[in-house]
Design a protein around this motif. Structure first.
Motif, PDB file in Angstrom:
ATOM      1  N   LYS A  50     -53.715  53.851 -20.295  1.00 51.15           N
ATOM      2  CA  LYS A  50     -52.647  52.992 -20.819  1.00 51.15           C
ATOM      3  C   LYS A  50     -52.556  53.103 -22.334  1.00 51.15           C
ATOM      4  O   LYS A  50     -51.459  53.173 -22.902  1.00 51.15           O
ATOM      5  CB  LYS A  50     -52.905  51.541 -20.413  1.00 51.15           C
ATOM      6  CG  LYS A  50     -51.790  50.588 -20.794  1.00 51.15           C
ATOM      7  CD  LYS A  50     -52.049  49.189 -20.255  1.00 51.15           C
ATOM      8  CE  LYS A  50     -50.897  48.250 -20.585  1.00 51.15           C
ATOM      9  NZ  LYS A  50     -51.134  46.883 -20.030  1.00 51.15           N
TER      10      LYS A  50
ATOM     11  N   ASN B  55     -50.915  56.282 -23.129  1.00 54.60           N
ATOM     12  CA  ASN B  55     -49.626  56.442 -22.444  1.00 54.60           C
ATOM     13  C   ASN B  55     -49.599  57.718 -21.606  1.00 54.60           C
ATOM     14  O   ASN B  55     -48.665  58.535 -21.674  1.00 54.60           O
ATOM     15  CB  ASN B  55     -48.467  56.453 -23.451  1.00 54.60           C
ATOM     16  CG  ASN B  55     -47.117  56.319 -22.769  1.00 54.60           C
ATOM     17  OD1 ASN B  55     -47.004  55.719 -21.707  1.00 54.60           O
ATOM     18  ND2 ASN B  55     -46.086  56.886 -23.383  1.00 54.60           N
TER      19      ASN B  55
ATOM     20  N   LYS C  17     -50.218  59.405 -17.650  1.00 47.63           N
ATOM     21  CA  LYS C  17     -50.271  59.135 -16.216  1.00 47.63           C
ATOM     22  C   LYS C  17     -51.243  60.094 -15.544  1.00 47.63           C
ATOM     23  O   LYS C  17     -51.320  61.279 -15.878  1.00 47.63           O
ATOM     24  CB  LYS C  17     -48.889  59.275 -15.582  1.00 47.63           C
ATOM     25  CG  LYS C  17     -47.807  58.404 -16.230  1.00 47.63           C
ATOM     26  CD  LYS C  17     -48.169  56.934 -16.249  1.00 47.63           C
ATOM     27  CE  LYS C  17     -47.082  56.102 -16.916  1.00 47.63           C
ATOM     28  NZ  LYS C  17     -47.483  54.688 -17.085  1.00 47.63           N
TER      29      LYS C  17
ATOM     30  N   ARG D 206     -52.817  47.747  -9.639  1.00 49.85           N
ATOM     31  CA  ARG D 206     -52.632  48.130 -11.041  1.00 49.85           C
ATOM     32  C   ARG D 206     -52.346  49.624 -11.151  1.00 49.85           C
ATOM     33  O   ARG D 206     -51.475  50.043 -11.925  1.00 49.85           O
ATOM     34  CB  ARG D 206     -53.862  47.761 -11.874  1.00 49.85           C
ATOM     35  CG  ARG D 206     -53.684  48.127 -13.342  1.00 49.85           C
ATOM     36  CD  ARG D 206     -54.897  47.822 -14.184  1.00 49.85           C
ATOM     37  NE  ARG D 206     -54.702  48.355 -15.527  1.00 49.85           N
ATOM     38  CZ  ARG D 206     -55.639  48.384 -16.469  1.00 49.85           C
ATOM     39  NH1 ARG D 206     -56.851  47.872 -16.233  1.00 49.85           N
ATOM     40  NH2 ARG D 206     -55.382  48.901 -17.661  1.00 49.85           N
TER      41      ARG D 206
ATOM     42  N   GLU E 164     -48.733  50.716 -12.776  1.00 46.62           N
ATOM     43  CA  GLU E 164     -48.723  51.398 -14.071  1.00 46.62           C
ATOM     44  C   GLU E 164     -48.244  52.848 -13.958  1.00 46.62           C
ATOM     45  O   GLU E 164     -48.302  53.606 -14.930  1.00 46.62           O
ATOM     46  CB  GLU E 164     -50.105  51.315 -14.715  1.00 46.62           C
ATOM     47  CG  GLU E 164     -50.458  49.871 -15.094  1.00 46.62           C
ATOM     48  CD  GLU E 164     -51.740  49.730 -15.901  1.00 46.62           C
ATOM     49  OE1 GLU E 164     -52.416  50.762 -16.159  1.00 46.62           O
ATOM     50  OE2 GLU E 164     -52.077  48.590 -16.264  1.00 46.62           O
TER      51      GLU E 164
END
Length: 250
Positions: A71, A74, A76, A95, A99
């Motif tokens: 996170k 940023n 994935k 989560r 996210e």
């Protein structure tokens, strides 16, 4: 006589040159026109992509800490979930989904003797985990990873049966080695993340999120920085991601 012959030669040369230039121009124009109607294969090949993948979760603390790092940067990633690890950790699974990370299936028991006893056992464990994930997140995952990798387990018949169940296989081509050696130093883990072939069109990096993978958490920011500096794009594995599995004898 010689002057006329010279003029004929000059006119011939000019004509040939004109026709040659015109044909090249038309060929290029046709090529680019046709190229626009086709998939941009060259662009895809030139686009450097890395898939960060974590097996064996969701596990308290480590999985959460990995999510915190992702996170912050940023980025994935993809988490291959073991069904039996979900109970009591539904919040972590939710989560991961909320996210924007990829969610894969990594069997229900992760017990090699059970899952590789038969093809039916293997597929049923994947589908059982799929159902459990859907119950909690509402999301149906169809991407799977063989515990230990597909080599020696996957064959043409099994692949066809997996596809009949809408399941797609994803092995890896770079291994952090934190599964069998969780206590490797941070530097060693980072160095392992750099062991890739420059000819790879994409990198699928195997990592783990067990309770003993604390150094993986610490190495992750360095790994992300390394690939970012090389110009790689980070993506999660999703339904439309091309399969990646090891060669098998047909």
């Amino acid at each position: 006589m010689f002057d006329k012959l010279r003029k004929v030669k000059i006119i011939f040369c000019i004509t040939v040159s004109f026709l040659l230039v015109t044909s090249i121009y038309l060929a290029k124009k046709t090529f680019y026109k046709n190229d626009m109607t086709l998939p941009c294969v060259s662009n895809i090949a030139d686009k450097k992509t890395v898939y960060l993948t974590f097996d064996d979760g969701p596990i308290p603390v480590v999985t959460t800490q990995l999510l915190d790092v992702l996170k912050e940067y940023n980025v994935k990633a993809t988490f291959f979930i073991v069904g039996k690890e979900i109970d009591g950790r539904e919040e972590i699974l939710n989560r991961i989904y909320k996210e924007g990370h990829g969610i894969g299936l990594h069997t229900y028991t992760h017990n090699f003797k059970k899952i590789y006893l038969s093809e039916d056992n293997f597929i049923n464990e994947m589908l059982r985990t799929q159902n459990k994930i859907k119950e909690i997140t509402g999301y149906t995952s169809n991407i799977i990873r063989f515990p230990g990798g597909s080599s020696g387990h996957l064959n043409q018949n099994m692949l066809e049966n997996l596809h009949k169940n809408n399941l797609k296989v994803y092995d890896w081509n770079v291994n952090l080695e934190d599964g069998i050696k969780p206590n490797l130093s941070i530097n060693k883990l980072v160095n392992n993340a750099k062991k890739y072939n420059e000819n790879y069109s994409r990198i699928i990096l195997l990592m783990h999120c067990n309770s003993n993978n604390k150094n993986t958490v610490k190495a992750l920011p360095l790994i992300i920085d390394y690939y970012k500096n090389l110009g790689y794009e980070f993506k999660p594995i999703l339904e439309d991601t091309n399969e990646y599995y090891y060669r098998f004898k047909k």
